[in-house]
Design a protein around this motif. Sequence first.
Motif, PDB file in Angstrom:
ATOM      1  N   LEU A  84       0.826  -1.209   0.000  1.00 15.90           N
ATOM      2  CA  LEU A  84       0.000   0.000   0.000  1.00 15.90           C
ATOM      3  C   LEU A  84       0.860   1.258   0.000  1.00 15.90           C
ATOM      4  N   LEU A  85       1.951   1.253   0.737  1.00 19.19           N
ATOM      5  CA  LEU A  85       2.841   2.405   0.775  1.00 19.19           C
ATOM      6  C   LEU A  85       3.445   2.680  -0.598  1.00 19.19           C
ATOM      7  N   ASP A  88       0.753   4.178  -2.814  1.00 18.92           N
ATOM      8  CA  ASP A  88       0.513   5.564  -2.423  1.00 18.92           C
ATOM      9  C   ASP A  88       1.673   6.463  -2.850  1.00 18.92           C
ATOM     10  N   LEU A  91       1.292   7.129  -6.573  1.00 19.59           N
ATOM     11  CA  LEU A  91       0.224   8.106  -6.792  1.00 19.59           C
ATOM     12  C   LEU A  91       0.649   9.504  -6.354  1.00 19.59           C
ATOM     13  N   TRP A  92       1.367   9.607  -5.242  1.00 16.05           N
ATOM     14  CA  TRP A  92       1.840  10.896  -4.767  1.00 16.05           C
ATOM     15  C   TRP A  92       2.808  11.521  -5.777  1.00 16.05           C
ATOM     16  N   TYR A 108      -8.557  10.816  -3.631  1.00 16.14           N
ATOM     17  CA  TYR A 108      -7.168  10.462  -3.299  1.00 16.14           C
ATOM     18  C   TYR A 108      -6.786  10.994  -1.918  1.00 16.14           C
ATOM     19  N   GLU A 109      -7.150  12.219  -1.602  1.00 19.93           N
ATOM     20  CA  GLU A 109      -6.827  12.795  -0.292  1.00 19.93           C
ATOM     21  C   GLU A 109      -7.455  11.979   0.842  1.00 19.93           C
ATOM     22  N   PHE A 111      -8.349   8.807   0.683  1.00 18.51           N
ATOM     23  CA  PHE A 111      -7.684   7.499   0.665  1.00 18.51           C
ATOM     24  C   PHE A 111      -6.324   7.563   1.366  1.00 18.51           C
ATOM     25  N   THR A 112      -5.478   8.507   0.969  1.00 18.86           N
ATOM     26  CA  THR A 112      -4.121   8.548   1.508  1.00 18.86           C
ATOM     27  C   THR A 112      -4.111   8.919   2.994  1.00 18.86           C
ATOM     28  N   ILE A 115      -5.486   5.836   4.925  1.00 21.23           N
ATOM     29  CA  ILE A 115      -4.461   4.785   5.012  1.00 21.23           C
ATOM     30  C   ILE A 115      -3.442   5.143   6.084  1.00 21.23           C
TER      31      ILE A 115
END
Length: 154
Positions: A84-85, A88, A91-92, A108-109, A111-112, A115
Amino acid sequence: MARVIITAKTSKLMSRIPHKILINGNFIGIMQQKQVSIDMPAGMFQFSIQSVIPYFSSSTIINVQENVENHLVFQDREKWWDILLIIDLILWTWRFFWKFPSPWNWIYEVFTNGILILWLLYEWLIRKKYFKISTYIIPTEGKVEANISTQGAM
């Protein structure tokens, strides 16, 4: 003297970091290699593996025997969080150069940040059982049979 072989199984996704080894609460040393061996007398001992961050550790009790190889293997419980990291992080990085369309930026905000909160909660809950520990013995010097036992983290 009996021999205990300690092996660290590491994730291929993350770098290997050193770990502290404690026996019966006494600091033995920092494990910087993938495998170390310790010569010690036979008996019951509590082995603790601790991250360099002192809040993350696991312990187990081992019956150290002579004339066998006593093995302790440990690994962290972070495999799915590492995946997951990485997702992320990708995506970042993408978002750093390009912007998401209107609803996806908000998604996305959420979600991140969600998480991150879940990961911090998970880390806090497993801090004393951070490593998955298993133990086993291998006979040496002509022995044919062995007791094989597996223990999880206490």
